[in-house]
Design a protein around this motif. Structure first.
Motif, PDB file in Angstrom:
ATOM      1  N   VAL A 202      -8.017  -9.640   6.435  1.00 35.55           N
ATOM      2  CA  VAL A 202      -8.750  -8.425   6.802  1.00 35.55           C
ATOM      3  C   VAL A 202      -8.624  -7.386   5.688  1.00 35.55           C
ATOM      4  O   VAL A 202      -9.593  -6.705   5.338  1.00 35.55           O
ATOM      5  N   GLY A 203      -7.429  -7.272   5.109  1.00 37.83           N
ATOM      6  CA  GLY A 203      -7.238  -6.334   4.011  1.00 37.83           C
ATOM      7  C   GLY A 203      -8.118  -6.665   2.817  1.00 37.83           C
ATOM      8  O   GLY A 203      -8.715  -5.766   2.192  1.00 37.83           O
ATOM      9  N   ASP A 204      -8.222  -7.953   2.496  1.00 38.15           N
ATOM     10  CA  ASP A 204      -9.090  -8.390   1.400  1.00 38.15           C
ATOM     11  C   ASP A 204     -10.543  -8.085   1.739  1.00 38.15           C
ATOM     12  O   ASP A 204     -11.313  -7.579   0.899  1.00 38.15           O
ATOM     13  N   LEU A 205     -10.947  -8.388   2.960  1.00 36.82           N
ATOM     14  CA  LEU A 205     -12.313  -8.116   3.401  1.00 36.82           C
ATOM     15  C   LEU A 205     -12.620  -6.624   3.335  1.00 36.82           C
ATOM     16  O   LEU A 205     -13.701  -6.212   2.879  1.00 36.82           O
ATOM     17  N   ASN A 206     -11.676  -5.796   3.755  1.00 34.38           N
ATOM     18  CA  ASN A 206     -11.912  -4.355   3.752  1.00 34.38           C
ATOM     19  C   ASN A 206     -12.067  -3.810   2.338  1.00 34.38           C
ATOM     20  O   ASN A 206     -12.862  -2.891   2.102  1.00 34.38           O
ATOM     21  N   SER A 458     -11.347   4.241  -4.536  1.00 33.59           N
ATOM     22  CA  SER A 458     -11.212   4.977  -5.795  1.00 33.59           C
ATOM     23  C   SER A 458      -9.743   5.138  -6.172  1.00 33.59           C
ATOM     24  O   SER A 458      -9.353   4.959  -7.330  1.00 33.59           O
ATOM     25  N   ALA A 459      -8.920   5.509  -5.179  1.00 29.90           N
ATOM     26  CA  ALA A 459      -7.501   5.713  -5.455  1.00 29.90           C
ATOM     27  C   ALA A 459      -6.848   4.416  -5.932  1.00 29.90           C
ATOM     28  O   ALA A 459      -6.009   4.426  -6.850  1.00 29.90           O
ATOM     29  N   ILE A 460      -7.224   3.295  -5.307  1.00 29.12           N
ATOM     30  CA  ILE A 460      -6.686   2.000  -5.721  1.00 29.12           C
ATOM     31  C   ILE A 460      -7.091   1.691  -7.152  1.00 29.12           C
ATOM     32  O   ILE A 460      -6.265   1.237  -7.965  1.00 29.12           O
ATOM     33  N   GLN A 461      -8.356   1.938  -7.483  1.00 29.20           N
ATOM     34  CA  GLN A 461      -8.828   1.661  -8.845  1.00 29.20           C
ATOM     35  C   GLN A 461      -8.104   2.531  -9.869  1.00 29.20           C
ATOM     36  O   GLN A 461      -7.792   2.080 -10.978  1.00 29.20           O
ATOM     37  N   ILE A 462      -7.830   3.780  -9.509  1.00 23.37           N
ATOM     38  CA  ILE A 462      -7.081   4.669 -10.413  1.00 23.37           C
ATOM     39  C   ILE A 462      -5.676   4.113 -10.648  1.00 23.37           C
ATOM     40  O   ILE A 462      -5.208   4.019 -11.783  1.00 23.37           O
ATOM     41  N   ALA A 463      -5.010   3.724  -9.556  1.00 25.94           N
ATOM     42  CA  ALA A 463      -3.642   3.212  -9.679  1.00 25.94           C
ATOM     43  C   ALA A 463      -3.600   1.930 -10.500  1.00 25.94           C
ATOM     44  O   ALA A 463      -2.726   1.755 -11.363  1.00 25.94           O
ATOM     45  N   ALA A 490      -7.949   3.576   9.229  1.00 26.55           N
ATOM     46  CA  ALA A 490      -6.668   3.662   8.526  1.00 26.55           C
ATOM     47  C   ALA A 490      -5.912   2.341   8.603  1.00 26.55           C
ATOM     48  O   ALA A 490      -5.201   1.966   7.664  1.00 26.55           O
ATOM     49  N   VAL A 491      -6.051   1.624   9.725  1.00 27.40           N
ATOM     50  CA  VAL A 491      -5.426   0.298   9.834  1.00 27.40           C
ATOM     51  C   VAL A 491      -6.022  -0.632   8.786  1.00 27.40           C
ATOM     52  O   VAL A 491      -5.299  -1.375   8.109  1.00 27.40           O
ATOM     53  N   ALA A 492      -7.336  -0.585   8.622  1.00 31.73           N
ATOM     54  CA  ALA A 492      -7.997  -1.441   7.627  1.00 31.73           C
ATOM     55  C   ALA A 492      -7.526  -1.105   6.218  1.00 31.73           C
ATOM     56  O   ALA A 492      -7.260  -2.002   5.402  1.00 31.73           O
ATOM     57  N   LEU A 497      -3.966  -2.308   1.372  1.00 31.12           N
ATOM     58  CA  LEU A 497      -2.821  -2.034   0.501  1.00 31.12           C
ATOM     59  C   LEU A 497      -1.805  -3.169   0.569  1.00 31.12           C
ATOM     60  O   LEU A 497      -1.244  -3.587  -0.454  1.00 31.12           O
ATOM     61  N   LEU A 498      -1.577  -3.702   1.770  1.00 25.49           N
ATOM     62  CA  LEU A 498      -0.639  -4.812   1.917  1.00 25.49           C
ATOM     63  C   LEU A 498      -1.191  -6.072   1.259  1.00 25.49           C
ATOM     64  O   LEU A 498      -0.436  -6.826   0.632  1.00 25.49           O
ATOM     65  N   HIS A 499      -2.481  -6.299   1.397  1.00 27.00           N
ATOM     66  CA  HIS A 499      -3.131  -7.440   0.737  1.00 27.00           C
ATOM     67  C   HIS A 499      -2.927  -7.376  -0.777  1.00 27.00           C
ATOM     68  O   HIS A 499      -2.721  -8.408  -1.429  1.00 27.00           O
ATOM     69  N   LEU A 500      -2.964  -6.178  -1.334  1.00 27.86           N
ATOM     70  CA  LEU A 500      -2.791  -6.010  -2.777  1.00 27.86           C
ATOM     71  C   LEU A 500      -1.326  -6.063  -3.199  1.00 27.86           C
ATOM     72  O   LEU A 500      -1.017  -5.952  -4.389  1.00 27.86           O
ATOM     73  N   GLY A 501      -0.433  -6.223  -2.225  1.00 24.61           N
ATOM     74  CA  GLY A 501       0.981  -6.343  -2.549  1.00 24.61           C
ATOM     75  C   GLY A 501       1.677  -5.027  -2.791  1.00 24.61           C
ATOM     76  O   GLY A 501       2.796  -4.995  -3.341  1.00 24.61           O
TER      77      GLY A 501
END
Length: 547
Positions: A202-206, A458-463, A490-492, A497-501
């Protein structure tokens, strides 16, 4: 009624005649039935996908239907009855498509064959078959909680997909993944490891849904740019737009051109003021109010018309502004005017009939527009500041806000962060502190507003970009994530974030009620999720991570 999907739910779930969000027991039960039937739709859509076949009508109705069941979206019993009928018809359509293309239709799970009835009374009588705690005694709270983790994450994915879909973006491959996960849920699975694995899917899908929505927004309206958004009213007739749907806002701006109406954003619409394609309209006057949970007090004082484009609706009848409130898309409240298309003439006529603001208020502004394009355009400067020690820590403080008392944690944390740190913020959580003067570092504001909750992308891409430039992993950055969770979007995002480790996420103000202590222990062990505690203690740990 049993509902535990959001942070404002009672500890053991809302089970009274009216939930804490304002929905009745009947609405809650109807939502459960709709979701149960939609799982059956996905069973057949998934089997058809296995034969290389998809259907546009099914893939359009599915995210919309899921979206209607999120917290603070729709409270209209009659509309849910009609959607359930449509869902049953869609299930029949999906079955026919799968069968016509040679899909295996043996061993069907219950949601694929269950019929809840057609009349409201029949549907409500059948609702126990769809209750989310139906198998609590058989499977136990940990399994039920993990199933709900996947279910609620899928709801968030569906909402982000729907935001993109109404901007004419779609992706059959993404929908095939959603159908596959929903078909898995339709079997009422009991394997904890499999459920955890599906939650990461689900995290990957989101992530894909947020990426598609980001592209939909930026390709139509341009990339957000640094903007000093006005937060004080101007003289003139007034119309405020709340929610998330930039397409509705754009159409309202087009239809109000030359009519003497000032249009204001509200809640998560604030980032719209930074998009070149929207802020080009001179009558987009600024932003009104704060976070969604303050709307009853704020809308009662607003001297114009109100349009709700997506989730965040609260009972308008308690403060008496229901006659000047209009809902769109999946949103609804019994007795409130609903606009089935993007014809906003009723809301515009309402705004013209109301007094509006009599004079300009003293101008106040806040800086917004620090999405990934803006931040990465000064990436060299940022990296240089990190290298020189001028920026020693990065915080991401934001997410979905709510009224619970403990949410002052996020304000207090932001205010307590060191002067040599930068804060990325997004979602309505930013309203806790975005009017605070926390200073700047070499002319860069310490609080950088990345955008809506979906702009977690966007925040993920910045990090990721900063980590890549420094040749380290994201978890090795001097970066702390403090996430305010409230509902299913927020759950998604959390699952993404968990999917990305990404580990060591501070989550609060409370941990999700739908997860048991045992299930939470698994997440804490695997991902080092930390419950929000005392700001002073947490801040020491956060900064110690960077040492």
């Amino acid at each position: 009624m049993f509902c535990v999907q959001c942070e404002q739910s009672q500890r053991d779930g809302c089970s009274a005649a009216v939930g804490n969000c304002g929905k009745t027991a009947a609405v809650s039960d109807l939502q459960d039935v709709l979701l149960r039937v939609m799982l059956g739709v996905s069973v057949f859509a998934h089997r058809a996908a296995g034969r290389g076949v998809s259907d546009e009508a099914i893939d359009a109705f599915t995210p919309f239907a899921w979206f209607t069941t999120l917290t603070n979206v729709n409270f209209d019993e009659d509309r849910f009855v009609s959607w359930i009928a449509e869902a049953v018809a869609m299930r029949d359509r999906a079955r026919a498509i799968a069968e016509a293309n040679g899909a295996d239709l043996s061993d069907l799970p219950e949601p694929a064959t269950w019929t809840p009835g057609a009349m409201k009374a029949e549907i409500l009588a059948s609702a126990p078959m769809a209750a989310l705690n139906r198998y609590m005694d058989r499977d136990g709270p940990t399994i039920v909680g993990l199933r709900n983790l996947v279910l609620y994450g899928l709801k968030g994915c569906a909402a982000y997909y729907e935001h993109a879909r109404v901007l004419s973006r779609s992706d059959s491959a993404i929908m095939a993944e959603l159908h596959a996960i929903a078909a898995f849920l339709a079997t009422d699975p009991t394997d904890a490891e499999a459920l955890l694995g599906q939650s990461l899917k689900v995290g990957d899908l989101n992530l894909k849904c947020m990426e598609m929505l980001d592209a939909a927004n930026t390709e139509r309206y341009g990339h957000p740019e640094i903007t000093h958004a006005r937060i004080s009213p101007k003289a003139g007739k007034a119309l405020v737009v709340s929610g998330h749907d930039l397409g509705d806002l754009e159409e309202i701006l087009k239809q109000t051109e030359g009519k003497g109406i000032n249009v204001y954003t509200h809640g998560e619409m604030l980032p719209a003021l930074a998009y070149p394609g929207l802020k080009k309209y001179p009558h987009l006057a600024g932003h009104f109010g704060g976070a969604w949970y303050e709307q009853q007090r704020e809308f009662a004082t607003f001297p114009g018309a109100i349009v709700m484009t997506s989730n965040c609706l609260i009972d308008p009848t308690l403060k008496g502004y229901q006659d000047r409130l209009f809902t769109r898309g999946p949103v609804g409240w019994t007795g409130v005017s609903h606009l089935p298309t993007r014809d906003f003439s009723a809301a515009i006529d309402c705004a013209l009939a109301l007094p509006g603001y009599g004079e300009d208020a003293p101008e106040e502004t806040i800086p917004i527009g620090f999405a990934r394009n803006t931040v990465m355009s000064v990436a060299g400067t940022l990296l240089d500041m990190i290298g020189k020690g001028e920026v020693k820590h990065l915080f991401l403080i934001g997410g979905c806000d709510g009224a619970r008392r403990g949410r002052t944690y996020f304000h207090d944390l932001a205010v307590a962060t060191p002067k040599d740190s930068l804060i990325l913020t997004l979602g309505c959580g930013k309203f806790r502190f975005n009017r605070e003067d926390l200073g700047d570092i070499n002319g860069i504001p310490r609080v950088l507003d990345v955008g809506q909750c979906n702009d977690a992308y966007s925040a993920i891409q910045i990090a990721v970009a900063v980590a890549g430039a420094l040749n380290v992993g994201v978890n090795d950055l001097p970066l702390t994530l403090a996430v305010s969770w409230f509902e299913q979007k927020a759950v998604a995002v959390l699952l993404t974030l968990l999917h990305l480790g990404i580990t060591n996420i501070y989550l609060g103000p409370t941990l999700p009620q739908f997860l048991t202590a045992e299930a939470l222990a698994v997440l804490v062990e695997k991902f080092s999720i930390r419950p929000a505690g005392r700001v002073e203690d947490d801040l020491k740990l956060m900064l110690g991570k960077a040492a």
